[in-house]
Design a protein around this motif. Sequence first.
Motif, PDB file in Angstrom:
ATOM      1  N   SER A  21      -7.284  -2.057   4.925  1.00  0.00           N
ATOM      2  CA  SER A  21      -6.768  -1.880   6.276  1.00  0.00           C
ATOM      3  C   SER A  21      -5.243  -1.851   6.231  1.00  0.00           C
ATOM      4  O   SER A  21      -4.607  -2.379   5.302  1.00  0.00           O
ATOM      5  N   LEU A  22      -4.639  -1.228   7.232  1.00  0.00           N
ATOM      6  CA  LEU A  22      -3.182  -1.144   7.264  1.00  0.00           C
ATOM      7  C   LEU A  22      -2.556  -2.530   7.316  1.00  0.00           C
ATOM      8  O   LEU A  22      -1.518  -2.780   6.697  1.00  0.00           O
TER       9      LEU A  22
ATOM     10  N   SER B 149      -2.587  -3.835   3.841  1.00  0.00           N
ATOM     11  CA  SER B 149      -1.982  -3.007   2.802  1.00  0.00           C
ATOM     12  C   SER B 149      -0.624  -3.555   2.400  1.00  0.00           C
ATOM     13  O   SER B 149       0.018  -4.305   3.146  1.00  0.00           O
TER      14      SER B 149
ATOM     15  N   HIS C   5       3.090  -8.158  10.143  1.00  0.00           N
ATOM     16  CA  HIS C   5       2.689  -7.816   8.783  1.00  0.00           C
ATOM     17  C   HIS C   5       3.135  -8.930   7.835  1.00  0.00           C
ATOM     18  O   HIS C   5       4.273  -9.409   7.904  1.00  0.00           O
TER      19      HIS C   5
ATOM     20  N   GLN D 130      -5.667   9.326   7.170  1.00  0.00           N
ATOM     21  CA  GLN D 130      -5.345   7.933   6.869  1.00  0.00           C
ATOM     22  C   GLN D 130      -3.878   7.767   6.485  1.00  0.00           C
ATOM     23  O   GLN D 130      -3.274   6.720   6.743  1.00  0.00           O
TER      24      GLN D 130
ATOM     25  N   ARG E 184      -1.951   7.804   9.758  1.00  0.00           N
ATOM     26  CA  ARG E 184      -2.075   6.518  10.448  1.00  0.00           C
ATOM     27  C   ARG E 184      -1.156   5.474   9.798  1.00  0.00           C
ATOM     28  O   ARG E 184      -0.606   4.612  10.489  1.00  0.00           O
ATOM     29  N   ALA E 185      -1.007   5.550   8.487  1.00  0.00           N
ATOM     30  CA  ALA E 185      -0.109   4.612   7.805  1.00  0.00           C
ATOM     31  C   ALA E 185       1.325   4.816   8.257  1.00  0.00           C
ATOM     32  O   ALA E 185       2.059   3.850   8.515  1.00  0.00           O
TER      33      ALA E 185
ATOM     34  N   TYR F  93       1.746   3.430  11.673  1.00  0.00           N
ATOM     35  CA  TYR F  93       1.797   1.961  11.611  1.00  0.00           C
ATOM     36  C   TYR F  93       3.211   1.496  11.261  1.00  0.00           C
ATOM     37  O   TYR F  93       3.747   0.571  11.886  1.00  0.00           O
TER      38      TYR F  93
END
Length: 273
Positions: free
Chosen positions: A4-5, A8, A31, A144, A147-148, A151
């Motif tokens: 998952s982000l 990560s 994060h 994906q 999406r990163a 994020y």
Amino acid sequence: MTVSLEQSTIGFIGAGNMAGAIARGLVKKGHDPQRIIMSNRSSGKLEALQQELGIRITTNNQDVCRSANVVLLSVKPQMMKDALAGLDFTSVDCAISVAAGLPVAKLIEFTAEQVAIIRSMPNTPSIELCGATGLYASQSVREQHQRAAEYVFGAVGEFAWVDDEGLMDTVTALAGSSPAYFFRFMETLIDAGVKQGMDQDTARKLVVQSALGAATLIKNHPDIAISERRIQVTSPNGTTAAALDSLEESGIATMAEAAVNAAVKRGKELSQS
């Protein structure tokens, strides 16, 4: 297994102002700082960021590639080729460049076609977590990877994707460079107030807060056109109308278009050099 982000590891090659701003935004977003790793040739900036944020640091760029799922390429454009030379990106999901003017083709060359490349153009208000970032995805980029990127840059403001890399020069003109346009206009308003007899501190406070208020009104009410807001403030034959008439007579629209055109032209020249 897909990571998952939030889980990560996000790496940075280069510890400049923008890298620091993005790392701060990510940590503020929640994060885990131990899932952020940053490299730099010298250790001074790294140690300061480690002490401030609790991130992992290294002077070895390969350590970042070995540890991170997403790597931000945040060295200066003229240093990028040397910084990436010989690095193994095969375990990295995607690499995101924050270097102005470097086209995707060059970034693919510098990374030896090992990794999906996203090109970004953040601006300096990202330091205050209210930045505007333009993003462009190379052909190898998958959902994906996008999406990163969202994020990462969502942690420092807002972002917008463009589907034509040529528009990244327009992104630079409208977002990357435009804070300087607004700063310059604010300077001129403050100077004009001082010439009318107001002290500089008072003029600065009034101009800065008015600029912030105007931008906040537009941002918080996207359903209301900017032109409608302007009309609401402009009473017929009033002071605002007189000021706007003067700006139009001075060619404000022509000046703005010329400024954007000049920035786009220079961006294309730098990309080709």
